[in-house]
Design a protein around this motif. Structure first.
Motif, PDB file in Angstrom:
ATOM      1  N   ALA A 189      40.606  33.835  41.240  1.00 42.24           N
ATOM      2  CA  ALA A 189      41.078  34.386  39.986  1.00 42.24           C
ATOM      3  C   ALA A 189      40.306  35.304  39.177  1.00 42.24           C
ATOM      4  CB  ALA A 189      41.327  33.432  39.177  1.00 42.24           C
ATOM      5  N   ASN A 190      40.654  36.549  39.009  1.00 45.73           N
ATOM      6  CA  ASN A 190      40.302  37.427  38.295  1.00 45.73           C
ATOM      7  C   ASN A 190      38.797  38.239  38.995  1.00 45.73           C
ATOM      8  OD1 ASN A 190      41.032  35.503  35.666  1.00 45.73           O
ATOM      9  ND2 ASN A 190      41.436  37.692  35.379  1.00 45.73           N
ATOM     10  N   HIS A 191      38.720  37.677  40.135  1.00 44.12           N
ATOM     11  CA  HIS A 191      37.517  38.157  40.978  1.00 44.12           C
ATOM     12  C   HIS A 191      38.068  39.358  41.836  1.00 44.12           C
ATOM     13  CE1 HIS A 191      35.415  34.810  39.708  1.00 44.12           C
ATOM     14  NE2 HIS A 191      34.296  35.321  40.245  1.00 44.12           N
ATOM     15  N   LYS A 197      47.134  41.012  33.461  1.00 45.37           N
ATOM     16  CA  LYS A 197      48.129  40.013  34.373  1.00 45.37           C
ATOM     17  C   LYS A 197      48.005  40.256  35.465  1.00 45.37           C
ATOM     18  CE  LYS A 197      53.003  38.361  34.392  1.00 45.37           C
ATOM     19  NZ  LYS A 197      54.388  38.737  33.884  1.00 45.37           N
ATOM     20  N   ASN A 198      47.978  41.303  36.132  1.00 49.37           N
ATOM     21  CA  ASN A 198      47.794  41.684  37.752  1.00 49.37           C
ATOM     22  C   ASN A 198      46.281  41.319  38.231  1.00 49.37           C
ATOM     23  OD1 ASN A 198      50.315  42.809  38.125  1.00 49.37           O
ATOM     24  ND2 ASN A 198      49.456  45.026  37.617  1.00 49.37           N
ATOM     25  N   LEU A 199      45.462  41.150  37.369  1.00 50.77           N
ATOM     26  CA  LEU A 199      44.197  40.615  38.017  1.00 50.77           C
ATOM     27  C   LEU A 199      43.804  39.301  37.742  1.00 50.77           C
ATOM     28  CD1 LEU A 199      41.869  43.572  36.240  1.00 50.77           C
ATOM     29  CD2 LEU A 199      42.110  43.224  38.597  1.00 50.77           C
ATOM     30  N   ARG A 200      44.971  38.346  37.199  1.00 55.39           N
ATOM     31  CA  ARG A 200      44.448  37.093  37.161  1.00 55.39           C
ATOM     32  C   ARG A 200      44.578  36.332  38.336  1.00 55.39           C
ATOM     33  NH1 ARG A 200      49.058  36.047  32.337  1.00 55.39           N
ATOM     34  NH2 ARG A 200      47.924  37.073  30.544  1.00 55.39           N
ATOM     35  N   ARG A 201      45.208  36.974  39.431  1.00 55.22           N
ATOM     36  CA  ARG A 201      45.287  36.428  40.884  1.00 55.22           C
ATOM     37  C   ARG A 201      44.310  36.959  41.430  1.00 55.22           C
ATOM     38  NH1 ARG A 201      51.847  36.103  42.374  1.00 55.22           N
ATOM     39  NH2 ARG A 201      52.403  34.900  40.806  1.00 55.22           N
ATOM     40  N   GLY A 202      43.404  37.861  41.051  1.00 61.36           N
ATOM     41  CA  GLY A 202      42.174  38.300  41.495  1.00 61.36           C
ATOM     42  C   GLY A 202      42.931  39.530  42.642  1.00 61.36           C
ATOM     43  N   CYS A 203      42.002  40.284  43.141  1.00 61.63           N
ATOM     44  CA  CYS A 203      42.473  41.441  44.172  1.00 61.63           C
ATOM     45  C   CYS A 203      41.258  41.847  45.126  1.00 61.63           C
ATOM     46  CB  CYS A 203      43.055  42.595  43.451  1.00 61.63           C
ATOM     47  SG  CYS A 203      42.073  43.703  42.621  1.00 61.63           S
ATOM     48  N   VAL A 246      38.375  40.941  34.380  1.00 66.54           N
ATOM     49  CA  VAL A 246      37.654  40.993  35.579  1.00 66.54           C
ATOM     50  C   VAL A 246      36.442  40.526  35.815  1.00 66.54           C
ATOM     51  CG1 VAL A 246      36.872  43.271  35.017  1.00 66.54           C
ATOM     52  CG2 VAL A 246      37.619  42.884  37.295  1.00 66.54           C
ATOM     53  N   LYS A 247      36.109  39.934  37.134  1.00 65.55           N
ATOM     54  CA  LYS A 247      34.798  39.406  37.291  1.00 65.55           C
ATOM     55  C   LYS A 247      34.026  39.978  38.636  1.00 65.55           C
ATOM     56  CE  LYS A 247      35.970  35.030  35.178  1.00 65.55           C
ATOM     57  NZ  LYS A 247      36.080  33.650  34.823  1.00 65.55           N
ATOM     58  N   PHE A 248      32.593  40.289  38.588  1.00 64.69           N
ATOM     59  CA  PHE A 248      32.250  41.113  39.530  1.00 64.69           C
ATOM     60  C   PHE A 248      31.377  40.220  40.261  1.00 64.69           C
ATOM     61  CE2 PHE A 248      32.434  44.301  35.934  1.00 64.69           C
ATOM     62  CZ  PHE A 248      33.515  45.057  36.593  1.00 64.69           C
ATOM     63  N   SER A 249      31.192  38.953  40.425  1.00 65.63           N
ATOM     64  CA  SER A 249      30.128  38.243  41.339  1.00 65.63           C
ATOM     65  C   SER A 249      30.760  38.317  42.574  1.00 65.63           C
ATOM     66  CB  SER A 249      30.259  36.902  40.593  1.00 65.63           C
ATOM     67  OG  SER A 249      31.404  36.298  40.733  1.00 65.63           O
ATOM     68  N   ASP A 250      31.894  38.641  43.109  1.00 70.94           N
ATOM     69  CA  ASP A 250      32.281  38.471  44.510  1.00 70.94           C
ATOM     70  C   ASP A 250      32.219  40.049  45.074  1.00 70.94           C
ATOM     71  OD1 ASP A 250      32.355  35.668  44.519  1.00 70.94           O
ATOM     72  OD2 ASP A 250      34.658  35.910  44.310  1.00 70.94           O
ATOM     73  N   VAL A 251      31.817  41.065  44.285  1.00 68.52           N
ATOM     74  CA  VAL A 251      31.753  42.390  44.932  1.00 68.52           C
ATOM     75  C   VAL A 251      30.893  42.576  46.073  1.00 68.52           C
ATOM     76  CG1 VAL A 251      31.452  44.734  44.172  1.00 68.52           C
ATOM     77  CG2 VAL A 251      32.634  43.389  42.631  1.00 68.52           C
ATOM     78  N   GLU A 252      31.440  43.086  46.965  1.00 63.11           N
ATOM     79  CA  GLU A 252      30.789  43.428  48.355  1.00 63.11           C
ATOM     80  C   GLU A 252      30.429  44.528  48.568  1.00 63.11           C
ATOM     81  OE1 GLU A 252      33.005  41.741  51.606  1.00 63.11           O
ATOM     82  OE2 GLU A 252      33.190  39.773  50.523  1.00 63.11           O
ATOM     83  N   VAL A 253      31.392  45.646  47.993  1.00 68.30           N
ATOM     84  CA  VAL A 253      31.244  47.023  48.175  1.00 68.30           C
ATOM     85  C   VAL A 253      31.462  47.878  47.146  1.00 68.30           C
ATOM     86  CG1 VAL A 253      32.077  48.939  49.598  1.00 68.30           C
ATOM     87  CG2 VAL A 253      32.059  46.706  50.553  1.00 68.30           C
ATOM     88  N   LEU A 254      30.871  48.828  46.763  1.00 66.37           N
ATOM     89  CA  LEU A 254      30.900  49.559  45.538  1.00 66.37           C
ATOM     90  C   LEU A 254      31.422  51.183  46.072  1.00 66.37           C
ATOM     91  CD1 LEU A 254      30.984  50.609  42.611  1.00 66.37           C
ATOM     92  CD2 LEU A 254      28.562  51.004  42.737  1.00 66.37           C
ATOM     93  N   VAL A 255      32.311  51.815  45.712  1.00 61.79           N
ATOM     94  CA  VAL A 255      32.751  53.138  46.125  1.00 61.79           C
ATOM     95  C   VAL A 255      32.591  54.086  44.886  1.00 61.79           C
ATOM     96  CG1 VAL A 255      34.171  54.657  47.290  1.00 61.79           C
ATOM     97  CG2 VAL A 255      34.123  52.470  48.072  1.00 61.79           C
ATOM     98  N   LEU A 256      31.834  55.162  45.025  1.00 63.41           N
ATOM     99  CA  LEU A 256      32.137  56.222  43.920  1.00 63.41           C
ATOM    100  C   LEU A 256      32.687  57.315  44.443  1.00 63.41           C
ATOM    101  CD1 LEU A 256      28.558  56.031  41.964  1.00 63.41           C
ATOM    102  CD2 LEU A 256      30.558  55.039  41.476  1.00 63.41           C
ATOM    103  N   ASP A 257      34.101  57.776  44.073  1.00 62.37           N
ATOM    104  CA  ASP A 257      34.667  58.851  44.592  1.00 62.37           C
ATOM    105  C   ASP A 257      34.657  59.933  43.713  1.00 62.37           C
ATOM    106  OD1 ASP A 257      36.274  60.283  46.332  1.00 62.37           O
ATOM    107  OD2 ASP A 257      38.265  59.519  45.523  1.00 62.37           O
ATOM    108  N   GLU A 258      34.603  61.058  44.067  1.00 66.37           N
ATOM    109  CA  GLU A 258      34.174  62.393  43.523  1.00 66.37           C
ATOM    110  C   GLU A 258      32.844  62.066  42.580  1.00 66.37           C
ATOM    111  OE1 GLU A 258      35.673  65.130  43.956  1.00 66.37           O
ATOM    112  OE2 GLU A 258      37.796  64.738  44.263  1.00 66.37           O
TER     113      GLU A 258
END
Length: 434
Positions: A72-74, A119-125, A144-156
């Motif tokens: 949730a929220n991750h 609301k969309n982020l409550r279930r996580g994505c 939103v919570k960032f502790s599970d982030v594996e990849v960061l993309v900077l586009d443009e």
């Protein structure tokens, strides 16, 4: 070479082929395996070369392997973009490619209500596409919570940093796990931006599929040298005489975009403006109608045009030349995409001579002048020659960058400290005198 040979699963290959693509572009051929390798990437490719798929496809592939639903929220992967339009475009690509997978994705940006996004982020994505400002707003509200982030993309990435998002990016970076994969994808990288961006990645694989600031070879360039007062009349003439059904027109300012749209509409030419002062609803509506053919002309500023992705856009008009020469490459990259041909016409006045020279030196091409009857300038366009490109000279290491220099610097510092202490300690005979 096929997409299946790049290490993508059958589900993703089927999704790509259902879009009509069978052969990867150069940036995809190099970028997809590089992303799948797990290493940090710094990639430069012109707009229209398929760079979005170069990171979205392997991102979906990586997250699909040994899939586990998000908490949730991750979120597991974060894609940052500079504009709302680009965020929507990247999110649309993710939606198209993830169709045969379990991947969940969302997009968030400003200009619209934050509540549905929370609301969309409550279930996580699994994949969140976001603009920096709205992302930080959501974080502050614990959406939103960032502790599970594996990849960061900077586009443009070049535009992101150019637009002053570096402070927001640094704030986001502090919130992310230290151990993660970083991907920087951009149309171009100036030397300064490249230096700044390189500090955000660790030992990256560098990919450059086209020479820096090279103009799209499938686009026919031309300029019309005219008086400033005749620009609007010339544009209407070109639209009607050439029966243009779709053209993207660039102005330098938001006010100029609004004024030109009003002038075109007054002549019975369907047109709409897209820029930062327009509401998100108006921008989305204008872009949708332009893509569907309901609008013949879309008038845009440079920033708002990031994210306009139309495969068969035939015409781009530089109503005003850009202040920054590199933006010319971005503008004309909106046409001649996916192997199609396109036309880019620039309106040039006597006041624009310096900008024109900068553009031609950047792309190393003298743009041909076309003459349109009734629209000549009372001035003469000065003859122009291209300045030869100077080869980059290796930079000398700064003093103190080597181990020996650093050691000496430390010794000098210690010497100064000891000298200071000696000054503070009175001589022995001074105690006797006192």
């Amino acid at each position: 070479m096929s997409f299946s040979s790049l290490g993508l699963s059958k589900a993703l290959v089927n999704a790509v082929e259902s879009k009509g693509y069978s052969t990867p572009t150069p940036i995809q051929a190099e970028g997809i395996p590089a992303v799948l390798s797990g290493k940090d990437i710094m990639a430069a490719a012109q707009t229209g070369t398929g760079k979005t798929a170069a990171f979205t496809l392997p991102l979906i592939e990586k997250l699909s392997n040994n899939y586990r639903p998000p908490r949730a929220n991750h979120i597991k992967a974060l894609v940052l973009t500079p504009t709302r339009e680009l965020a929507a475009q990247v999110a649309a690509n993710v939606n198209e490619y993830k169709v045969n997978t379990q991947i969940k994705s969302h997009v968030v940006f400003g200009g619209v209500s934050i509540n549905p996004q929370m609301k969309n982020l409550r279930r996580g994505c699994d994949i969140l596409v976001a603009t920096p400002g709205r992302l930080l707003d959501l974080f502050q509200q614990n959406a939103v919570k960032f502790s599970d982030v594996e990849v960061l993309v900077l586009d443009e990435a070049d535009r992101m940093l150019d637009m002053g998002f570096i402070h927001d990016i640094k704030r986001v970076l502090k919130l992310l796990p230290v151990k993660r994969q970083n991907l920087l994808f951009s149309a171009t990288f100036s030397d300064d931006i490249r230096t700044l961006a390189s500090s955000l990645v660790n030992d990256p694989i560098e990919i450059s599929v086209t020479p820096k600031n090279t103009a799209n070879t499938s686009v026919e360039h031309s300029i019309v040298f005219l008086e400033k007062a005749n620009k609007s009349r010339l544009l209407s003439h070109l639209i009607e005489s050439n029966n243009w059904q779709q053209a993207l027109v660039f102005t330098r300012t938001k006010h100029g975009a609004n004024r030109l749209t009003k002038q075109l509409s007054g002549k019975g030419i369907t047109a709409a403006a897209i820029h930062g002062n327009k509401s998100q609803g108006a921008r989305t509506k204008a872009l949708k109608e332009f893509k569907s053919g309901e609008l013949r002309i879309l008038v845009a500023t440079d920033i708002a045009a990031r994210g306009i992705d139309i495969d068969q856009l035939p015409n781009v008009v530089n109503y005003d030349l850009p202040n920054v020469a590199e933006d010319y490459v971005h503008r004309i990259g909106r046409t001649g995409r996916a192997g199609a041909t396109g036309s880019a016409v620039s309106f040039v006045t006597i006041e624009d001579v310096k900008q024109l020279a900068d553009i031609q030196n950047l792309i190393q091409k003298i743009i041909p002048v076309i003459h349109v009857k009734g629209f000549s300038s009372k001035h003469e366009l000065p003859p122009m020659k291209l300045k030869p490109v100077k080869p980059a000279r290796p930079k000398k290491p700064k003093q103190g960058s080597t181990g020996a220099k650093s050691a000496n610097a430390g010794n000098n510092s210690n010497s100064r400290t000891r000298a200071k202490q000696r000054r503070k300690t009175p001589p022995k005979n001074q105690h006797t005198q006192n």
